[in-house]
Design a protein around this motif. Structure first.
Motif, PDB file in Angstrom:
ATOM      1  N   GLN A   1     -14.678   0.535   5.803  1.00 51.53           N
ATOM      2  CA  GLN A   1     -15.043   1.071   4.497  1.00 51.53           C
ATOM      3  C   GLN A   1     -14.215   2.321   4.213  1.00 51.53           C
ATOM      4  O   GLN A   1     -13.950   3.125   5.112  1.00 51.53           O
ATOM      5  CB  GLN A   1     -16.536   1.443   4.459  1.00 51.53           C
ATOM      6  CG  GLN A   1     -17.477   0.259   4.613  1.00 51.53           C
ATOM      7  CD  GLN A   1     -17.489  -0.624   3.370  1.00 51.53           C
ATOM      8  OE1 GLN A   1     -17.096  -0.195   2.275  1.00 51.53           O
ATOM      9  NE2 GLN A   1     -17.946  -1.864   3.521  1.00 51.53           N
ATOM     10  N   LYS A   2     -13.791   2.477   2.953  1.00 46.31           N
ATOM     11  CA  LYS A   2     -12.981   3.641   2.605  1.00 46.31           C
ATOM     12  C   LYS A   2     -13.823   4.909   2.727  1.00 46.31           C
ATOM     13  O   LYS A   2     -15.031   4.924   2.451  1.00 46.31           O
ATOM     14  CB  LYS A   2     -12.426   3.497   1.198  1.00 46.31           C
ATOM     15  CG  LYS A   2     -13.464   3.600   0.100  1.00 46.31           C
ATOM     16  CD  LYS A   2     -12.817   3.606  -1.275  1.00 46.31           C
ATOM     17  CE  LYS A   2     -13.878   3.801  -2.369  1.00 46.31           C
ATOM     18  NZ  LYS A   2     -13.276   3.905  -3.708  1.00 46.31           N
TER      19      LYS A   2
ATOM     20  N   GLU B   1     -10.882   8.765  -1.680  1.00 50.44           N
ATOM     21  CA  GLU B   1     -10.463   8.069  -2.888  1.00 50.44           C
ATOM     22  C   GLU B   1      -9.007   7.598  -2.818  1.00 50.44           C
ATOM     23  O   GLU B   1      -8.598   6.741  -3.599  1.00 50.44           O
ATOM     24  CB  GLU B   1     -10.645   8.984  -4.112  1.00 50.44           C
ATOM     25  CG  GLU B   1     -12.086   9.375  -4.375  1.00 50.44           C
ATOM     26  CD  GLU B   1     -12.972   8.156  -4.606  1.00 50.44           C
ATOM     27  OE1 GLU B   1     -12.498   7.183  -5.231  1.00 50.44           O
ATOM     28  OE2 GLU B   1     -14.137   8.179  -4.157  1.00 50.44           O
ATOM     29  N   ASP B   2      -8.226   8.155  -1.900  1.00 52.57           N
ATOM     30  CA  ASP B   2      -6.806   7.797  -1.814  1.00 52.57           C
ATOM     31  C   ASP B   2      -6.563   6.505  -1.051  1.00 52.57           C
ATOM     32  O   ASP B   2      -5.500   5.902  -1.168  1.00 52.57           O
ATOM     33  CB  ASP B   2      -6.011   8.929  -1.143  1.00 52.57           C
ATOM     34  CG  ASP B   2      -5.968  10.169  -2.015  1.00 52.57           C
ATOM     35  OD1 ASP B   2      -6.213  10.035  -3.228  1.00 52.57           O
ATOM     36  OD2 ASP B   2      -5.693  11.258  -1.487  1.00 52.57           O
ATOM     37  N   GLY B   3      -7.506   6.088  -0.234  1.00 53.43           N
ATOM     38  CA  GLY B   3      -7.348   4.854   0.533  1.00 53.43           C
ATOM     39  C   GLY B   3      -6.619   5.017   1.840  1.00 53.43           C
ATOM     40  O   GLY B   3      -6.167   4.025   2.420  1.00 53.43           O
ATOM     41  N   ALA B   4      -6.523   6.257   2.337  1.00 53.45           N
ATOM     42  CA  ALA B   4      -5.838   6.493   3.609  1.00 53.45           C
ATOM     43  C   ALA B   4      -6.808   6.661   4.767  1.00 53.45           C
ATOM     44  O   ALA B   4      -6.434   6.470   5.927  1.00 53.45           O
ATOM     45  CB  ALA B   4      -4.938   7.728   3.504  1.00 53.45           C
TER      46      ALA B   4
ATOM     47  N   GLU C   1      -7.413  -3.120   0.550  1.00 52.63           N
ATOM     48  CA  GLU C   1      -7.072  -3.355  -0.852  1.00 52.63           C
ATOM     49  C   GLU C   1      -6.114  -2.300  -1.400  1.00 52.63           C
ATOM     50  O   GLU C   1      -5.303  -2.582  -2.286  1.00 52.63           O
ATOM     51  CB  GLU C   1      -8.367  -3.355  -1.683  1.00 52.63           C
ATOM     52  CG  GLU C   1      -8.178  -3.669  -3.151  1.00 52.63           C
ATOM     53  CD  GLU C   1      -7.764  -5.117  -3.396  1.00 52.63           C
ATOM     54  OE1 GLU C   1      -7.264  -5.406  -4.504  1.00 52.63           O
ATOM     55  OE2 GLU C   1      -7.930  -5.952  -2.480  1.00 52.63           O
ATOM     56  N   PHE C   2      -6.176  -1.085  -0.872  1.00 48.45           N
ATOM     57  CA  PHE C   2      -5.327  -0.006  -1.370  1.00 48.45           C
ATOM     58  C   PHE C   2      -3.844  -0.252  -1.102  1.00 48.45           C
ATOM     59  O   PHE C   2      -3.001   0.418  -1.698  1.00 48.45           O
ATOM     60  CB  PHE C   2      -5.751   1.325  -0.733  1.00 48.45           C
ATOM     61  CG  PHE C   2      -7.000   1.899  -1.314  1.00 48.45           C
ATOM     62  CD1 PHE C   2      -6.952   2.703  -2.438  1.00 48.45           C
ATOM     63  CD2 PHE C   2      -8.228   1.627  -0.742  1.00 48.45           C
ATOM     64  CE1 PHE C   2      -8.108   3.237  -2.981  1.00 48.45           C
ATOM     65  CE2 PHE C   2      -9.387   2.153  -1.279  1.00 48.45           C
ATOM     66  CZ  PHE C   2      -9.341   2.959  -2.405  1.00 48.45           C
TER      67      PHE C   2
ATOM     68  N   PHE D   1       3.112   2.669   1.825  1.00 46.36           N
ATOM     69  CA  PHE D   1       2.199   1.534   1.952  1.00 46.36           C
ATOM     70  C   PHE D   1       0.961   1.687   1.077  1.00 46.36           C
ATOM     71  O   PHE D   1       0.343   0.695   0.693  1.00 46.36           O
ATOM     72  CB  PHE D   1       1.779   1.357   3.410  1.00 46.36           C
ATOM     73  CG  PHE D   1       2.921   1.130   4.355  1.00 46.36           C
ATOM     74  CD1 PHE D   1       3.375  -0.150   4.620  1.00 46.36           C
ATOM     75  CD2 PHE D   1       3.569   2.205   4.958  1.00 46.36           C
ATOM     76  CE1 PHE D   1       4.437  -0.368   5.476  1.00 46.36           C
ATOM     77  CE2 PHE D   1       4.631   1.995   5.829  1.00 46.36           C
ATOM     78  CZ  PHE D   1       5.072   0.709   6.078  1.00 46.36           C
ATOM     79  N   ILE D   2       0.585   2.926   0.789  1.00 48.47           N
ATOM     80  CA  ILE D   2      -0.616   3.196  -0.002  1.00 48.47           C
ATOM     81  C   ILE D   2      -0.200   4.026  -1.212  1.00 48.47           C
ATOM     82  O   ILE D   2      -0.114   5.257  -1.137  1.00 48.47           O
ATOM     83  CB  ILE D   2      -1.667   3.948   0.836  1.00 48.47           C
ATOM     84  CG1 ILE D   2      -1.939   3.206   2.143  1.00 48.47           C
ATOM     85  CG2 ILE D   2      -2.964   4.110   0.059  1.00 48.47           C
ATOM     86  CD1 ILE D   2      -2.801   3.968   3.106  1.00 48.47           C
ATOM     87  N   PRO D   3       0.088   3.396  -2.338  1.00 51.63           N
ATOM     88  CA  PRO D   3       0.620   4.129  -3.491  1.00 51.63           C
ATOM     89  C   PRO D   3      -0.364   5.078  -4.149  1.00 51.63           C
ATOM     90  O   PRO D   3       0.005   5.813  -5.066  1.00 51.63           O
ATOM     91  CB  PRO D   3       1.024   3.007  -4.451  1.00 51.63           C
ATOM     92  CG  PRO D   3       0.184   1.841  -4.071  1.00 51.63           C
ATOM     93  CD  PRO D   3      -0.016   1.945  -2.594  1.00 51.63           C
TER      94      PRO D   3
END
Length: 490
Positions: free
Chosen positions: A205-206, A209-212, A299-300, A454-456
């Motif tokens: 789970q994230k 908010e950035d997805g890192a 998904e990020f 990899f994570i824009p």
């Protein structure tokens, strides 16, 4: 003897007369109507301190001069840097259509607006400086072999000790970082080794908010897991607890090596850093704990990792079938909570194994940089940028302490995905390509935006790199660019 013969004979015997000099050639630019001025009365050609016309405000009016022209004038500087706009240097500049202005050298921090100077603008001195710098950065084979053998012994002992502990029995070794990517510079004195623990039936789970950053929890109904000791009340695996146990095992493993010293724990750092003394060379070894997750990438990452036009969709698909890794790293304060979970218990996603695979096979053609293939300058450009950043950090440690070499690698990956052809990175165009890469880097710094490849959604310059420090680094890079990299020649 005839008259003509006597005349020829007299001419042969008489000394040749000196050809009169043109008055305009005489020193001091005399008036032709007055004839040549005696040498004792000649006025020396005093160098001008600037010939720009004064404006209403008293300031010198600058001529429009492109960054390419300024770079060209830096590559082959005239002998009259004080600003003499007369004489053969200015004449040659006008002849070659060069934009030479005495005011153009006043501000080395002038903002660069052109993306890349044309190849013809780069003088031979620039090529010579860059090539000599690359020669200095080459690692000696003997030093490389000695360092690698020492690292292997230490890592093998750590793995043996980890396998004796239930949570780490399935540990595997994954070698990443600049040394194994073949972009290490100067000395083989830094190594990165990931020790991975495979995990199954986990839920990701994230955390931000950035997805890192993510939390890792065991799925419901999962049988007894080796990582049960690190579970929290909500079922998530505590990164902080697992890292503490990992650090304890590493300390025990290196006790048999008197030349190995364990550094103090750094806030938010996922690695246990070891300092190894060997034959007068101090080697730093970062041993990083990580979780190996066999599932679809988060998904990020969907809109990132743009290598389709560069390496091909097939290569991209093969990479995405590989697992991804999570390391115990956090940003900010470790005790900061989000939905009841502390930041120090979250995990950061890592694609260092994919970065290694890309840099080892970086060409659009399969034979790029092979022994019988075309040589490109992607890796040389990365080495030069890393070296420049390293030297600037040494020179300004207080202002640039927050910048790391990963920013240079990310800049190169974005540049390669934008300029995909191998012809865009020909080794013969090293100067052009490096200066284009510098322009990319400066643009990222000025805008304050450099997104994870990899994570824009993650901005690598958004958390700790403030505008003042970013502009300072950009100014330093531009100053080195405009002056043909004096820091490389020191």
């Amino acid at each position: 003897m005839s008259g003509r013969a006597r005349l020829r004979n007299d001419r042969a015997k008489s000394p040749p007369q000196a050809r009169p000099k043109s008055p305009t050639k005489a020193r001091g630019r005399q008036n032709p109507s007055l004839g040549a001025v005696p040498k004792s009365q000649q006025v020396p050609n005093v160098r001008s301190t600037g010939s720009a016309k004064k404006g209403a405000d008293g300031e010198g009016t600058k001529k429009a001069c492109s960054p390419a022209a300024r770079l060209r004038s830096c590559a082959s500087p005239p002998r009259n840097p004080e600003g003499n706009t007369r004489g053969r240097h200015a004449k040659n500049a006008r002849k070659n259509n060069k934009c030479y202005s005495p005011d153009s050298a006043k501000s080395p921090f002038e903002k660069i607006t052109e993306k890349s100077p044309p190849k013809s603008c780069v003088g031979a001195p620039v090529d010579k400086v860059l090539q000599s710098t690359l020669d200095k950065l080459k690692i000696r084979k003997t030093a490389q072999s000695n360092s690698a053998s020492i690292i292997n012994c230490v890592v093998d002992e750590i793995i043996k000790r980890m396998k004796r502990s239930d949570p780490f029995q399935a540990v595997k070794e994954l070698r990443t970082g600049s040394y194994y990517e073949k972009v290490k510079i100067s000395e083989p004195d830094e190594f990165d080794v990931m020790l991975t623990v495979p995990v199954e039936r986990v839920e990701i789970q994230k955390f931000d908010e950035d997805g890192a950053f993510y939390t890792v929890a065991l799925k419901r109904g999962a049988s007894k897991n080796a990582l049960q000791d690190f579970l929290q009340s909500d079922g998530t695996i505590s990164a902080d607890k697992m890292l503490a146990e990992f650090r304890r095992i590493v300390k025990q493993a290196v006790k048999s090596f008197p030349e190995v010293e364990v550094e103090r724990k750094k806030k938010g750092c996922p690695a246990v850093t070891l300092q190894i003394m060997s034959d007068g060379l101090q080697i730093g070894l970062d041993v990083v704990l990580s979780l190996e997750v066999h599932s679809s990438w988060p998904e990020f990452t969907r809109d990132g990792f743009k290598i389709d036009a560069w390496l091909g969709t097939k290569v991209k698909r093969e990479f995405k079938f590989q697992p991804f890794y999570l390391v115990p790293k956090y940003e900010g304060r470790g005790n900061e909570e989000k939905e009841g979970i502390c930041a120090k218990d979250a995990w950061r996603i890592s694609f260092s194994h994919v970065e290694k695979g890309i840099l080892k096979n970086h060409g659009q053609s399969k034979t790029c940089c092979e022994s019988h293939g075309t040589q490109c300058c992607r890796k040389p450009c990365l080495k030069l940028l890393k070296h420049l950043l390293h030297l600037l950090k040494q020179k300004h440690p207080k202002e640039l302490s927050k910048f790391c070499s990963y920013l240079a690698k990310t800049t190169l990956l974005h540049a390669c995905s934008a300029r995909v052809r191998d012809s865009d990175w020909e080794l013969a165009r090293l100067s052009d390509c490096f200066q284009q890469l510098l322009d990319d880097f400066v643009r990222h710094l000025r805008n304050g935006k450099l997104y994870n490849f990899f994570i824009p959604t993650q901005n690598l310059l958004g958390f700790s790199c403030d505008k003042k420090s970013r502009d300072f680094l950009a100014d330093c890079v531009e100053q080195e660019w405009n002056n043909v990299f004096p820091i490389f020649r020191e």
